[in-house]
Scaffold this motif. Sequence first.
Motif, PDB file in Angstrom:
ATOM      1  N   THR A 503       0.843  -1.183   0.000  1.00 10.66           N
ATOM      2  CA  THR A 503       0.000   0.000   0.000  1.00 10.66           C
ATOM      3  C   THR A 503       0.883   1.239   0.000  1.00 10.66           C
ATOM      4  N   LEU A 504       0.775   2.044  -1.035  1.00  4.59           N
ATOM      5  CA  LEU A 504       1.582   3.256  -1.067  1.00  4.59           C
ATOM      6  C   LEU A 504       1.038   4.250  -0.046  1.00  4.59           C
ATOM      7  N   PRO A 505       1.913   4.911   0.662  1.00  2.00           N
ATOM      8  CA  PRO A 505       1.460   5.813   1.723  1.00  2.00           C
ATOM      9  C   PRO A 505       0.647   6.970   1.162  1.00  2.00           C
ATOM     10  N   SER A 506      -0.522   7.186   1.788  1.00  6.19           N
ATOM     11  CA  SER A 506      -1.368   8.301   1.353  1.00  6.19           C
ATOM     12  C   SER A 506      -1.062   9.564   2.139  1.00  6.19           C
ATOM     13  N   LEU A 509       4.968  10.862   5.297  1.00 10.23           N
ATOM     14  CA  LEU A 509       5.605  10.079   6.345  1.00 10.23           C
ATOM     15  C   LEU A 509       6.575  10.924   7.141  1.00 10.23           C
ATOM     16  N   ARG A 513       9.387   7.118  10.026  1.00  8.45           N
ATOM     17  CA  ARG A 513       8.656   6.131   9.223  1.00  8.45           C
ATOM     18  C   ARG A 513       9.281   5.978   7.836  1.00  8.45           C
ATOM     19  N   CYS A 517      10.246   2.375   6.589  1.00  8.57           N
ATOM     20  CA  CYS A 517       9.663   1.877   5.336  1.00  8.57           C
ATOM     21  C   CYS A 517      10.763   1.477   4.354  1.00  8.57           C
ATOM     22  N   GLY A 530       4.281   0.460   2.585  1.00  9.27           N
ATOM     23  CA  GLY A 530       3.468   1.390   3.345  1.00  9.27           C
ATOM     24  C   GLY A 530       3.612   1.167   4.838  1.00  9.27           C
ATOM     25  N   HIS A 532       1.450   0.637   7.036  1.00  7.55           N
ATOM     26  CA  HIS A 532       0.528  -0.321   7.640  1.00  7.55           C
ATOM     27  C   HIS A 532       0.538  -1.672   6.920  1.00  7.55           C
ATOM     28  N   ASP A 533       1.532  -1.899   6.058  1.00  2.33           N
ATOM     29  CA  ASP A 533       1.672  -3.194   5.392  1.00  2.33           C
ATOM     30  C   ASP A 533       2.362  -4.179   6.324  1.00  2.33           C
ATOM     31  N   THR A 570       4.216  -4.401  11.203  1.00  2.00           N
ATOM     32  CA  THR A 570       4.087  -3.241  10.331  1.00  2.00           C
ATOM     33  C   THR A 570       5.023  -2.135  10.806  1.00  2.00           C
TER      34      THR A 570
END
Length: 586
Positions: A503-506, A509, A513, A517, A530, A532-533, A570
């Motif tokens: 999931t690409l970060p929306s 960051l 993080r 990441c 991401g 939360h992956d 995560t």
Amino acid sequence: MVTSIQQRFAAQVGSTPDAVAVSAPREGTALTYRQLDERANRLAHRLLSLGVRPGDPVAVLMERSPDLIVALLATVKAGAACLPLHSAYPKARMQQITDRAGARVLLTDAVLRERGLPRTEAVVEPASDAAVAASPATDPAVACGPDAVAYVIHTSGSTGEPKGVEVTHRGVLAFTADSSWRASHQRVLSLAPHAFGVCAYEIWMPLLNGGRVVLAPPGEPGVATVRRLIAQEGITALHVTAGLFRVFAQAAPEMFAPVEEVLTGGDVIAPTAVRRVLEACPDTTVRAMYGATELTAFAAHATMTASCPPTGRVPVGRPMDGVEVRLLGPDLAPVAEGETGELYVAGDRLARGYHDNAALTAERFVADPYGPPGARMYRTGDLMRRTPDGLLEFAGRLGDQVKIRGFLVEPGEVEHVLARQDGVAHAAVVVRDDGAAEGKRLVAYIVPGAAGVCLDDLRRAVAALLPGYMVPAAFVTLDALPLTPNGKLDRAALPAPERPVPTLPSEELTPARQLLCGLFARALGLDAVGAHDSFFELGGESLQAVRLASRLEAELGVEVSVADILSHPTVAELEIRLRDLTPAPL
């Protein structure tokens, strides 16, 4: 004449009663040979009072600790057979193994009791059992012949059920008496779970030769933990699987400098990893080990030093003491010199067979036409050839058994488990090696039933029934399994699984993080991850977790365990955990 493990141990107690037999640095505890003997005697008497008879299996489910060593020794002192259970196994698999073996008594500890135990008639927690403490410290003196079963190790089986390898006292005594252990193996670091065959080296070899077993903390060992133990505890020798050796060699090859010998094996050994360690540790010997649980751990070895590093592939090497090897063709005739044949192994180290499986025992342990009357040899399923200088060299495998992360796996067992799950019409499990850094991995191909199947639910169901190394790394759905013209599975037509899409970060960051990441992505071989992956849902496995822990230590100067990653998979979760571990603000 010494005919049992307990006889040999008693002789060692008489020779070195005040020498340290086992130590647990994290707990700050140690037991001398006399103390270990007395504690094991008390527990053995307790087992006998519960009706344990010679040859009975006694299940042992305990974390790595001195109490575990007491339990294993006490079981053989009672004349029983150890039935080790791996704490990482799903409870259903533990129950399956316990029921199949017919174990009525289970030895455990407080931590694993809290997590839940398989059902047995009696459960004993030796550390807190009043009856154990009140039992006599004298030797129960239970007679035990050399062909009695010392322990039963369960490995993957093609019929959908694990198979139990019955290792004898004769096999353990022959293995631990090997001349190669005399020089460098006085302080051995125990890293492997006791439910695996390498326990013959990590536990029985030191105890029956006057050495010391140094216990690593419970759980998967990380680079920082092993490096610290080697330096602080004066470790002279240890065994690490080929995959873990590769990770250690990449992250910190100099960590092995204080060690006299590093043993490695269980899978193809990377020659570049060996050379990297030897260059960083010119006084350390790296020894390639070949074997199987059916051979009481190791049967052949190859020594590599800084002055004689591997120039090509790492050889299997030469047979160890008392081991006879034969390269035979399908007709059991010896192959010509330099030709490839199947490896058969004979000698005193052979297991008795497979528990309650006479057909499989007859298939794998066959009559030895080249030995004395009644002699047997074990059919390994490995294809090998001899090099011009007489070394054995691996050339492939017969059948479907494969090595995954150092463990022998039957894809058929995984297929059986998958086929029993709701929503699965057909399933096939194959091994793929698409050039990933971690080497071979299992891939499951699923044909859904009419109601369809949720792959996430399927993965969770399989993980509840099989050890982690047997859970496929990828699941692929197909309309139908491709078949060859003669109706067999067309493995070449199976598609490669797609790489997981993170999931690409929306959100923007934070620097912390961004760092985490990036480290997650590097460990997984992905472009981005991401916050939360889940590390494991993106294909991460234990060896990649060891590598990630090493990189986190290098970047942050803090020791991160594999257990930290397992429980905080995560970036967002691990960031919170690192705030507790990092001396400076993250």
